[in-house]
Structure formats: structure tokens, C-alpha cells
Design a protein around this motif. Sequence first.
Motif, mmCIF file in Angstrom:
data_model
loop_
_atom_site.group_PDB
_atom_site.id
_atom_site.type_symbol
_atom_site.label_atom_id
_atom_site.label_comp_id
_atom_site.label_asym_id
_atom_site.label_seq_id
_atom_site.Cartn_x
_atom_site.Cartn_y
_atom_site.Cartn_z
ATOM 1 N N VAL A 102 21.603 54.145 1.500
ATOM 2 C CA VAL A 102 23.051 53.917 1.519
ATOM 3 C C VAL A 102 23.665 54.660 0.336
ATOM 4 O O VAL A 102 23.289 54.424 -0.811
ATOM 5 N N TRP A 103 24.580 55.570 0.609
ATOM 6 C CA TRP A 103 25.233 56.312 -0.452
ATOM 7 C C TRP A 103 26.052 55.379 -1.326
ATOM 8 O O TRP A 103 26.797 54.534 -0.824
ATOM 9 N N ASP A 104 25.950 55.545 -2.626
ATOM 10 C CA ASP A 104 26.755 54.762 -3.573
ATOM 11 C C ASP A 104 26.841 55.545 -4.876
ATOM 12 O O ASP A 104 25.900 55.555 -5.664
ATOM 13 N N LEU A 105 27.971 56.187 -5.079
ATOM 14 C CA LEU A 105 28.183 56.978 -6.288
ATOM 15 C C LEU A 105 29.077 56.258 -7.289
ATOM 16 O O LEU A 105 29.607 56.877 -8.216
ATOM 17 N N SER A 106 29.239 54.961 -7.098
ATOM 18 C CA SER A 106 30.023 54.179 -8.036
ATOM 19 C C SER A 106 29.239 53.951 -9.324
ATOM 20 O O SER A 106 28.022 54.164 -9.386
ATOM 21 N N ARG A 107 29.941 53.501 -10.367
ATOM 22 C CA ARG A 107 29.266 53.179 -11.624
ATOM 23 C C ARG A 107 28.189 52.137 -11.400
ATOM 24 O O ARG A 107 27.052 52.299 -11.862
ATOM 25 N N ASP A 108 28.516 51.083 -10.695
ATOM 26 C CA ASP A 108 27.525 50.028 -10.469
ATOM 27 C C ASP A 108 26.370 50.535 -9.624
ATOM 28 O O ASP A 108 25.212 50.157 -9.842
ATOM 29 N N GLY A 109 26.674 51.399 -8.650
ATOM 30 C CA GLY A 109 25.621 51.939 -7.798
ATOM 31 C C GLY A 109 24.647 52.805 -8.560
ATOM 32 O O GLY A 109 23.430 52.753 -8.341
ATOM 33 N N ILE A 110 25.171 53.631 -9.477
ATOM 34 C CA ILE A 110 24.304 54.484 -10.292
ATOM 35 C C ILE A 110 23.407 53.630 -11.183
ATOM 36 O O ILE A 110 22.197 53.874 -11.304
ATOM 37 N N ARG A 111 23.969 52.610 -11.801
ATOM 38 C CA ARG A 111 23.193 51.760 -12.701
ATOM 39 C C ARG A 111 22.153 50.952 -11.927
ATOM 40 O O ARG A 111 21.006 50.786 -12.385
ATOM 41 N N ARG A 112 22.537 50.471 -10.768
ATOM 42 C CA ARG A 112 21.575 49.720 -9.963
ATOM 43 C C ARG A 112 20.442 50.623 -9.500
ATOM 44 O O ARG A 112 19.276 50.217 -9.482
ATOM 45 N N SER A 113 20.779 51.857 -9.141
ATOM 46 C CA SER A 113 19.752 52.790 -8.696
ATOM 47 C C SER A 113 18.722 53.014 -9.793
ATOM 48 O O SER A 113 17.501 53.018 -9.543
ATOM 49 N N LEU A 114 19.190 53.204 -11.024
ATOM 50 C CA LEU A 114 18.259 53.400 -12.132
ATOM 51 C C LEU A 114 17.393 52.161 -12.342
ATOM 52 O O LEU A 114 16.166 52.281 -12.527
ATOM 53 N N ASP A 115 17.993 50.991 -12.332
ATOM 54 C CA ASP A 115 17.215 49.755 -12.509
ATOM 55 C C ASP A 115 16.143 49.622 -11.436
ATOM 56 O O ASP A 115 14.987 49.257 -11.726
ATOM 57 N N ASP A 116 16.514 49.922 -10.189
ATOM 58 C CA ASP A 116 15.544 49.830 -9.090
ATOM 59 C C ASP A 116 14.421 50.852 -9.266
ATOM 60 O O ASP A 116 13.242 50.560 -9.007
ATOM 61 N N SER A 117 14.767 52.054 -9.707
ATOM 62 C CA SER A 117 13.753 53.082 -9.910
ATOM 63 C C SER A 117 12.778 52.692 -11.013
ATOM 64 O O SER A 117 11.563 52.887 -10.885
ATOM 65 N N LEU A 118 13.293 52.145 -12.094
ATOM 66 C CA LEU A 118 12.416 51.712 -13.184
ATOM 67 C C LEU A 118 11.439 50.646 -12.703
ATOM 68 O O LEU A 118 10.256 50.659 -13.080
ATOM 69 N N ALA A 119 11.922 49.732 -11.866
ATOM 70 C CA ALA A 119 11.037 48.689 -11.344
ATOM 71 C C ALA A 119 9.942 49.293 -10.477
ATOM 72 O O ALA A 119 8.769 48.890 -10.556
ATOM 73 N N ARG A 120 10.290 50.250 -9.631
ATOM 74 C CA ARG A 120 9.275 50.866 -8.774
ATOM 75 C C ARG A 120 8.298 51.705 -9.589
ATOM 76 O O ARG A 120 7.097 51.727 -9.302
ATOM 77 N N LEU A 121 8.795 52.418 -10.584
ATOM 78 C CA LEU A 121 7.934 53.252 -11.415
ATOM 79 C C LEU A 121 7.070 52.441 -12.374
ATOM 80 O O LEU A 121 6.035 52.926 -12.852
ATOM 81 N N GLY A 122 7.511 51.241 -12.701
ATOM 82 C CA GLY A 122 6.796 50.450 -13.692
ATOM 83 C C GLY A 122 6.978 50.994 -15.089
ATOM 84 O O GLY A 122 6.104 50.833 -15.948
ATOM 85 N N LEU A 123 8.121 51.636 -15.352
ATOM 86 C CA LEU A 123 8.412 52.234 -16.650
ATOM 87 C C LEU A 123 9.624 51.554 -17.281
ATOM 88 O O LEU A 123 10.460 50.977 -16.579
ATOM 89 N N ASP A 124 9.723 51.676 -18.588
ATOM 90 C CA ASP A 124 10.890 51.124 -19.269
ATOM 91 C C ASP A 124 11.985 52.168 -19.432
ATOM 92 O O ASP A 124 13.087 51.861 -19.891
ATOM 93 N N ARG A 125 11.690 53.414 -19.079
ATOM 94 C CA ARG A 125 12.707 54.450 -19.136
ATOM 95 C C ARG A 125 12.289 55.637 -18.272
ATOM 96 O O ARG A 125 11.106 55.840 -18.005
ATOM 97 N N VAL A 126 13.266 56.388 -17.829
ATOM 98 C CA VAL A 126 13.028 57.742 -17.325
ATOM 99 C C VAL A 126 13.721 58.687 -18.299
ATOM 100 O O VAL A 126 14.649 58.297 -19.016
ATOM 101 N N ASP A 127 13.278 59.914 -18.317
ATOM 102 C CA ASP A 127 13.811 60.867 -19.284
ATOM 103 C C ASP A 127 15.047 61.586 -18.761
ATOM 104 O O ASP A 127 15.990 61.837 -19.507
ATOM 105 N N VAL A 128 15.033 61.932 -17.475
ATOM 106 C CA VAL A 128 16.150 62.648 -16.860
ATOM 107 C C VAL A 128 16.573 61.900 -15.606
ATOM 108 O O VAL A 128 15.725 61.527 -14.787
ATOM 109 N N LEU A 129 17.887 61.696 -15.462
ATOM 110 C CA LEU A 129 18.429 61.102 -14.248
ATOM 111 C C LEU A 129 19.364 62.114 -13.610
ATOM 112 O O LEU A 129 20.375 62.499 -14.197
#
Length: 323
Positions: A102-129
Amino acid sequence: MALTLSRLGFGAAPIAGLYTAVDPDTAAATVDAAWEAGVRYFDTAPHYGLGVSERRLGAALAGRDRDAYVVSTKAGRLLVPGDGGGDDDEGRFAVPATHRRVWDLSRDGIRRSLDDSLARLGLDRVDVLYLHDPEDRLDQALATALPALAELRDEGAVRAVGAGSKDAAALARLVRGGGLDVVMVAGRYTLLEQPALDELFPACAAAGTDVVAAGVYNSGLLAAPEPDPASTYEYAAAPPDVLARARDLATVCAEHGAVLPQAALQFPLRHPLVRSAVVGMRSPAEVRQNAAWLGAPVAPELWAALEGRGLIPADEAGAAAAP
């Protein structure tokens, strides 16, 4: 961008079953082989296999020194639960369609996408988004997504922000919009074609934005020493004129002791703006082959010959190697 990227980057779409299934053990072994070959830049996205790529990449990198490698992922499409029926035909990944994009380019959508990615990756950060494929939503990207990315960078949640697309003109507009550390241009700066030189590279040079080249084999056409009618371009059968150009490139390479994919991998890295060439790889053998092609020097006369036959732009024959 204050990040060190390995010249060969690992594209993690294939280990999520792009076109054909890849089992988890092979996926892990492929990442291991990349590490052994010196790869320290790994690129993924929620889109790749509906999260499978991120989970597999994170699991394969677990236990390694987090400061020793760079990970990039992407935002712009959220994964929401689907009915789970069939495979992911929309994304062309051989994985169950457990979610939908589902496309979501809102501020909340971008932040949620990063949070979800971190959970899947099992990392506390990514270097480039990166903002992923925003070419059909540029107004919203400029109005909400880019400011959201910059906010995450300013907070220290990510170290660098960018955009990735195969539309070089769209990327140029985003670069001119300001604030991007890096762009990932797919298939538009390759041995076969260089439309990124028209607007994108001048915009990046003016803005101090780095470039990562992806799709350097033009979705397969340049991946074999001898292109044939079954070779794909833009994920479909190569048109006759494009196939003929690829064959001309292969002929000149052979005349100078090189093979087409070797030159195709090394070509974008000659440009001083290009920091890394990201290649999708699905097996340890593919990793080793790409590492060998990158490590085998190409005779300088090859580039001059390609220029002389009008197969690469004249100013590219003298391009300086990227640092």
C-alpha cells in the motif's frame, strides 16, 4: 555522504525469490559468500518478497560487527496483511502473498515503514533509507516524503537518505528538491545506455549527492558474454535494436580480452559520482562470478574503442575511477 560503500553492493531482491524460489539455506549461503568476497554494502526493501528479503538478509548478517557493513532499505510502500492466497504475482516474487503493498508517502507512513523494516531485519538501525520508486508520485514525495526522510536523518535514526528509481529524470527532480545524500539509479547508467548523464548526474554534482548504480546488467541483457534472443531487457524480451547494440558491445569487449558482463559491471564505477554498483545475486556462484568480473582489470583500450565506435559517450572514455 559520510559512509563507505563497497564497490560491489549486494542486491537482496533475488534471495527473496525474484522470479524463481530461493530456499533459506541458499539465501544465507549467498550472503555469506558476499561477505567472504569483501562485499560490505547490502541493499534490500520491504517490496522484495513482501518482507522476505529483509528477514533473510537480517538473519544472515546477525552476529557480524554492525559497524563493519552498510545496510540500506526503502520506504514508500507499507506491507499490510492480505488474504494469503497464492503467490506474490504482483511483485513477481515466488513467495506466498501473505501481505499486500500500500503506497504511503506521508510522514507517518515513512516512519512506520522504517520501524517495520527494522523489526524484520532484526537491527537497531539502517544506514541509508531510500524513497522507493516515487516517479509517479513526485509531488507528494517532495511535499511529505523527503521532509520525513530528512527528519529521520536529523534525529539520527538513519545516517543518510536518498531515492531509488529507474526514472533518471524523476530522480533529478528530487535531487533538485534538496536534501538527498544519495540516489540509486537503476538501469539508466549502464554500458548499454546512459540517460542519467542528461539531467541526473549534473544535478547530483551540483548538490553534492552521491550515486549508486543498480541494474547494471539491464535486467539480464548484459549478464552473459553473448547476448541472445532469450536475453531480457526491462524485464521483457529485448527489442531487436537493443539486442543488436548489446551484441556490438560484446564484440568489442571480446576484441580487447574482456567479456560483456565484466565491462558492464566496471563501466559505471569509472564515473566519479558512482560510489557502488549494486547487483542482485541469488547464489554463492553468482557472487563469486561477479566478484571475479569486478576484480579482473579491463584494458584501457577497451573504453577508447567503445568510444570510437559510438557505443559510449566520448566524455566517458576518460572518466576517472571512483575513489
